[in-house]
Design an enzyme around this catalytic site. Sequence first.
Site, short mmCIF file in Angstrom:
data_model
loop_
_atom_site.label_atom_id
_atom_site.label_comp_id
_atom_site.label_asym_id
_atom_site.label_seq_id
_atom_site.Cartn_x
_atom_site.Cartn_y
_atom_site.Cartn_z
N ARG A 271 -2.40 7.52 17.51
CA ARG A 271 -1.62 6.23 17.47
C ARG A 271 -1.44 6.05 19.07
O ARG A 271 -1.14 4.87 19.54
CB ARG A 271 -0.55 5.91 16.69
CG ARG A 271 0.59 7.02 16.66
CD ARG A 271 1.58 6.68 15.85
NE ARG A 271 2.66 6.10 16.44
CZ ARG A 271 3.85 5.79 15.70
NH1 ARG A 271 3.88 5.99 14.56
NH2 ARG A 271 4.75 5.30 16.74
N LYS B 232 2.34 4.55 1.55
CA LYS B 232 2.34 5.12 2.91
C LYS B 232 2.14 6.71 2.92
O LYS B 232 2.89 7.13 2.35
CB LYS B 232 3.82 4.78 3.54
CG LYS B 232 3.92 5.52 5.04
CD LYS B 232 5.57 5.04 5.40
CE LYS B 232 5.43 5.23 6.79
NZ LYS B 232 4.68 6.23 7.34
N ARG C 280 -1.52 9.09 11.77
CA ARG C 280 -2.25 7.83 11.90
C ARG C 280 -3.36 8.12 13.01
O ARG C 280 -2.82 8.40 14.24
CB ARG C 280 -1.12 6.82 12.39
CG ARG C 280 -1.61 5.48 12.86
CD ARG C 280 -1.59 4.59 11.76
NE ARG C 280 -1.97 3.29 11.97
CZ ARG C 280 -1.33 2.12 12.31
NH1 ARG C 280 0.05 2.30 12.55
NH2 ARG C 280 -1.78 0.82 12.53
N GLU D 47 0.87 -1.23 0.17
CA GLU D 47 -0.11 0.34 -0.07
C GLU D 47 0.95 1.30 0.10
O GLU D 47 1.89 1.16 0.43
CB GLU D 47 -0.90 0.04 1.31
CG GLU D 47 -1.94 -0.66 1.65
CD GLU D 47 -2.53 -0.83 2.87
OE1 GLU D 47 -2.70 0.23 3.51
OE2 GLU D 47 -2.94 -1.81 3.43
N GLU E 55 -5.40 6.84 7.89
CA GLU E 55 -4.40 8.04 8.04
C GLU E 55 -5.39 9.14 7.69
O GLU E 55 -6.42 9.13 7.02
CB GLU E 55 -3.59 8.07 6.63
CG GLU E 55 -2.37 8.79 7.11
CD GLU E 55 -1.16 8.16 7.93
OE1 GLU E 55 -1.65 6.61 8.33
OE2 GLU E 55 -0.24 8.83 8.12
N LYS F 110 7.46 -0.64 6.65
CA LYS F 110 7.50 0.57 5.92
C LYS F 110 8.78 0.76 5.25
O LYS F 110 9.88 0.65 5.69
CB LYS F 110 7.35 1.84 6.96
CG LYS F 110 8.31 2.01 8.14
CD LYS F 110 8.03 3.15 9.33
CE LYS F 110 8.76 2.89 10.50
NZ LYS F 110 8.21 3.72 11.43
#
Lengths: 536, 341
Positions: free
Chosen positions: A252, A232, A237, A230, A277, A400
Amino acid sequence: MQTFAELLDRLILTPSRQARVRILRAYLAATPDPDRGWALAAIAGGLKLPGLRPGLIRTLASTRLDPVLFSLSYDYVGDLAETVSLLWPARPGANRTPSLSEVVAGLQSAAPDERAQRLEIWLDSLSVSGRYALLKLSSGRLRIGASKRLALQAAAELGTHPIEEIEEIWHGLSPPYEDLFAWLEDRGQRPGEATPAGFRPVMLAHAAAPEFEPGRRLADTIDPEIYAAEWKWDGVRIQLVRERDVQRLYTRTGEDVTDAFPELMDEIGLTGRMDGELLIRGPDGEPAPFAEVQKRLGRRTISVREAARRPAFIRSYDLLDSDGQDLRLLPFRERRERLERLVPTLRPDRIDLSPLVGFSGAGELEALRRQPPQPAIEGLMLKRWDSPYMAGRPAGQWFKWKRDPCLIDAVMMYAQRGHGRRSGAFSDFTFGVWTSTPEGDRLTPVGKTYFGFTDEELVRLDRHVRETTVDRFGPVHSLATGPHQGLVLEVAFDAVQRSTRHRSGLAMRFPRIHRIRWDKPAGEADRLETLAAMIP
Amino acid sequence: MIRPEDLLHPTPFGLYCPPMDAYIDPVRSVERAIVTHGHSDHARAGHLSVLATPETLAAMAIRYGEGFTRVRQPAAYGESVSVGETRLTLLPAGHVLGSAQVLVEHKGLRMICTGDYKRRPDPTCVPFEPVACHILISEATFALPVFRHPDPEVEIRRLLTSLAGFPERTHLVGAYAFGKAQRVIRLLRLAGYDEPIIVHGALEGLNELYERFDVTLGPLERVPDARLKRSEASSRPGRIVIAPPSAMRTRWADRFADPLLAFASGWMTIRQRARAAGVELALAISDHADWLELTQTVSEINPEELWITHGRDDALARWAELEGRRARPLRLIGYEEEHGE
C-alpha cells in the site's frame, strides 16, 4: 553535507506534517542539483546505495572506543547512527567536509574493502549532525519519520503539479531527478513516459469505532442503502497491476514486492489494476492466520518449495482500471460490478473475490463484527456505495470497524530501554502469566510490547522498573515478581496462536497495553490455560 | 587510620557519616542533614537540622517555606564545622547557586562527595573547586561517552537565530526552575539580548533569590494573563518565554502565538530524547558534568578510590577499570535522573 544534516535534524524534531513539508520544500528550492535530488531520493527511499552493514559501523567505532563503553552507550541511545555520531572523537583540522553528492558517489564507487576507510575520513571531518546524516545515509535507511509521500508532496509544492502526477511517473525516474525538478520548475518536459505498471496511490479507511458521525454510535447509523459491508481480511493490502505485458505487485505504500510472490506473476488473465488483500492459503483452503503471511513478507525472494508450501492468493475488492480505462472516478457500486464480472475470468486459485456481507440493519452487522466466521477476519469494512476511488484517506467514505480485542491480565517480568523516540526510558516490556510447575506456580513469558501507554504513564512505568529491578542481563532488566509483588498489565491483542518459537507455546498478535493495573495484586493475573483457551 | 566505610557509607536514606551522625542529601526525614544543593530530590523538607550553604538554605526556604527545618546551620564555602575529630567543609560544585561538594576529614582520611557538579563556566554560580582527597564520591548523571555537551554559548546562539528566523512564533524555553532558568537568562544577556524576557510564575521567587545574591537577570516580565482576550499583543510573538518543563505541554502554553517549544537540558544531546519530548529546538545546556568533565575531574583529583553515586555508574566504573583505577558503584536510590536538568 552540512545543509542536508541540518535538514534531517529539523525534520526529526518538527512535529507537524505540514511544517515538515514546508521545511523540505524550502530545502529543495534552495539547494542546487544534484545535491537536492540525492536528498529527495534518500528521504523518499529511492536511493540505492551498497548499504554498509551495521557490523562494519560498529567495528569502526570500536577502533576509537572500548567495546563495553560502546555497548552501554548504544543501549542507552537506541540508535546506531546516533550513538556513533555522538561518541566519535573529533579530529580538529581534519579534511574539508564532503558534499552530499560526493558522499553518494563515494559510497557507490568504493570497493567493499575501501568503504570503511572512506567512512572514517568523512566521520573525522564532520560535525555531530553531519556524522549522523552520513551514517543514516550509508546504512541505507533514514527512518526519520518522513515518508515518501511527504517527500513527494514537498517536491510537488515547488511547482503547480499535484502530487498524484508525480506519483504516477515516480517509478520511472531515477535520482538525482534533474529532469523531475526541471519539469516541476517549468524548465522542461514532463519526464519519462508514465512507466507501464506503475503504482497508483491507494485509498484508505478511517477507524469507525465507536462513532463515525459525532454523537451517534456507529451501529445506529449504518444503512445498507448507503454502505456496502465487507470482511476486513487480516493479510497485507496490495495492488496488482498488469499493463503492456508488465505485471507488478505493490504494497500500500508503493513498495514493489513482485519478486517475493512469484506464483502471482503467472499468467492470471488480468489486464488492469486491482486492489485487494494478499493472503496465504491454509491446508483447509481457507486464508491462514496473519503469522503465515508475515513469514513470507520478510523475504525478498522465495524458493519454489516455500511458495508451494505457503501459496499466496489475492482476495480482490476493488478495480482501479481495466483494459486501459481509468475507473477511479466511478462510484464504488459500478467498480464493484465490473470486478464481479472480471474475477470469474481469472485464475481462481490466484485471485478470488472478497464477498459482500449482506445485512438488513446495524444490529445484525454488529453481531457479525463481534463473531466473525473465520480467524483471518479482523472486522468489517464499510464503504459508501457512491465513493469514488481517492488517493489517501478521504473523510466520510470508507470505514474500518474492527473486532473487539482480546484482553488478558499479565505481569511485567522484564524491561528494556526503548529504541527510537523512546530511547532512554524503559519502554519495552515482556509480560507473563501464571502456569503450574512442579515447584508451584511460576510466571511464564507470553509476549512483549512497547505500545499502548501515554508519556505520563511511561514515566511511571520507567520508575517502576528502576525501583524493582533485581537482576540485569545485558540491557534486559529482570523485575521482582511474586503473588504479592509485580505490576499487572491488562494486555489487549488481536489474536493468539500456537507457536513453536515461544517458550510458552503461544504467540500473540499485536499485543499492546490496554490498562495498567496499579491496583491489582500480581497473584490475581491470568493463567496460561486462560490464554490457550483463546486460540481460535 | 579509620576505614573509609566508617566515615561515609551508603544507606537507603542516603550517604551516612557515623561520626557526625548525619546524612548527605537524605531522601527521608532525618535528625541531621547535610544538603549539597537546593534541587528537590536532594533538598527535602522535614529534617530536624540542615547544614548547607546560605544560598541553599535560602532556596529551601523559598521552595518549602521558612519552617522547612528546625535548625539551620549555614556554612559558607571553605568554612569548616567540626564534631569531635571529624571535620566537614563545603566546597563550590559549580552546579547551581549555592551548590557544594562535601569534604569530610577524619584523622588524615579525606573523602569528598561531589554532589551534582559541572566544570563549564556558569555566570550564575561559583566554579567547581578541585581538591585532593583519598576517596572521591562522584555523581554520574551523564556518564556515557555520548554525552559531550556543546558550548552553552553556541546553544544560546541557536536560540537567537531561531528567534530571528521565526519572528511570528513565541519561543517557549523549558528550563528547570532553579538554576537552569536563571543560567539561560544570564547567557542570553551575555549574548547581547536585552529585551524583556517573560517568565513563568514558578520562577519568580527563585529569580529574586538570584538577584539577592548579585546575579543580575535584566528586565523580566510576568506571563500575560490567560483571561485576557487573545490578541497579537497578549500572545507575545517573537518573544522568549522561560517556563518549567512541566508547564510546556499544558493549556498554560496555549496563550502564546504558535509556540515553538525549546528545551534547555543535557538530555537534549540525544535527538530521540528531544523528539520524545516533543521539542522543536533542542538546547543541550547542562548543569551536570558531561563525560569528559567527569573523567577529567577524576584524573585531575586522582583519588585512591572512586565511588559512584547515582546515574550511569556502569560506564564510569568501566572507564575506571580501563584506567586501572579502583572504583565502586554505590547504587544510591531516590535521586531522579531528570531533576536539575
